[in-house]
Scaffold this active site. Structure first.
Site, mmCIF file in Angstrom:
data_model
loop_
_atom_site.group_PDB
_atom_site.id
_atom_site.type_symbol
_atom_site.label_atom_id
_atom_site.label_comp_id
_atom_site.label_asym_id
_atom_site.label_seq_id
_atom_site.Cartn_x
_atom_site.Cartn_y
_atom_site.Cartn_z
ATOM 1 N N GLY A 58 0.831 -1.193 0.000
ATOM 2 C CA GLY A 58 0.000 0.000 0.000
ATOM 3 C C GLY A 58 0.868 1.246 0.000
ATOM 4 N N CYS A 59 0.307 2.354 -0.411
ATOM 5 C CA CYS A 59 1.106 3.587 -0.527
ATOM 6 C C CYS A 59 1.588 4.086 0.829
ATOM 7 C CB CYS A 59 0.319 4.661 -1.280
ATOM 8 S SG CYS A 59 -1.326 5.025 -0.630
ATOM 9 N N HIS A 60 0.674 4.333 1.761
ATOM 10 C CA HIS A 60 1.083 4.778 3.093
ATOM 11 C C HIS A 60 2.016 3.749 3.738
ATOM 12 C CE1 HIS A 60 -1.844 8.063 3.220
ATOM 13 N NE2 HIS A 60 -2.794 7.217 2.871
ATOM 14 N N PHE B 65 7.816 10.095 -1.711
ATOM 15 C CA PHE B 65 7.657 9.354 -2.955
ATOM 16 C C PHE B 65 6.339 9.761 -3.585
ATOM 17 C CE2 PHE B 65 6.120 7.093 0.690
ATOM 18 C CZ PHE B 65 4.984 6.410 0.323
#
Length: 307
Positions: free
Chosen positions: A113-115, A277
């Site tokens: 996942g991003c987080h 990012f």
């Protein structure tokens, strides 16, 4: 020629993967007409015809798609939350110790996942190297652009008549049950989930994840943390970079790119760990392509946009 199918190619993650892969000469994309994109039979056939299938779908649809697989050689790279802590899936973060070799041999890969990517990149090395105990009570603040919410949120933010409340950052995940918490805790090996405060702000893409620690919780100093990051991230697309902009850190500094930077700031008492990012890059599509490259034997960073 590697045959690739993107199940869910109309979403933000799928579109970015298609954009990156469409210019590659080693990739042949299997596409479905709009009328068949949600047709179970057409999706099943396309998945089993592919060497690599990206699942850019909601969790339930991703689980359904995995059930379609009959070709034992088809590699599944799932960008949903559905399989990130599943034992039969390999966690797709090559920079973690020993993980690159596992990904190369895997047929089932769960994209981070991003987080979670930003948190794990900061915390996992410190726990693995003995600088931070797995019992440490951590808090995480994560700022993301609105593209992380998908097409619906993008339309909401880009509407000329949008609610004025969208003009300022908005905290969410208020119940402390955000879907990324499971992988953040499990992959890092923490005994307790961190306090997690995700924030969406009125800019398109880019992410800044910060984790605060007191020095008395550490075995070592801020310089030891920096040395750990420099040594740990010597390959892949994560690197140490102490690159604050005149005392500020912008969450959009990595927008449009597929790499990530990590750093540590603070003093002898209080330390802030920071990763930056693009939520659509290393936080989603870029990471998925990086995993595909490892599986098919291509250069790990092929087709990625790096700084």
């Amino acid at each position: 020629m590697i045959r690739v199918f993107i199940d869910g190619s109309a979403g933000t993650t799928g579109l970015r993967i298609r954009e990156r892969l469409s210019v590659r000469e080693d990739i042949s994309l299997i596409t479905l007409p709009p009328s068949l994109r949600k047709d179970p039979g057409a999706r099943r056939d396309s998945i089993n015809q592919s060497d690599v299938a990206f699942l850019c779908l909601p969790d339930a649809a991703a689980r359904e798609a995995v059930g379609f697989v009959e070709n034992e050689n088809t590699v599944i790279i799932d960008t949903s939350t559905a399989h990130r802590t599943a034992e039969d899936f390999t966690y797709g973060m090559p920079e973690l110790s020993g993980q690159r070799a596992k990904i190369r041999l895997s047929r089932r890969i769960a994209n981070p996942g991003c987080h979670a990517s930003g948190f794990i990149a900061l915390v996992a090395p410190l726990i693995q190297q003995g600088l931070l105990p797995d019992t440490a009570p951590l808090s995480c603040f994560s700022l993301t652009g609105y593209s992380g919410g998908g097409k619906g949120m993008i339309a909401q933010y880009e509407d000329d008549k949008r609610d004025a409340l969208l003009d300022a950052p908005r905290v969410y995940g208020l119940t402390q049950q955000h879907k990324h918490l499971a992988e953040m805790t499990t992959v890092c090996g923490l005994t307790t989930a961190p306090i997690f405060s995700p924030v969406v702000a009125p800019y398109y893409s880019g992410m800044l994840v910060s984790v605060s620690v007191f020095s008395h919780e550490l075995t070592g100093s801020i310089d030891d943390i920096r040395a750990c990051y420099r040594a740990y991230y010597q390959s892949g697309v994560i690197r140490y970079a102490d690159d604050a902009e005149d005392g500020f850190l912008s969450a959009s500094s990595m927008a449009g790119r597929d790499d990530m930077t990590v750093a540590a700031y603070g003093n002898g008492e209080r330390i802030t760990l920071v990763s930056r990012f693009d939520n659509l890059g290393k936080g989603a599509s870029g990471a998925a392509i990086q995993n595909m490259n490892l599986v098919i034997g291509a250069e790990e960073t092929a087709g990625l946009l790096l700084g």
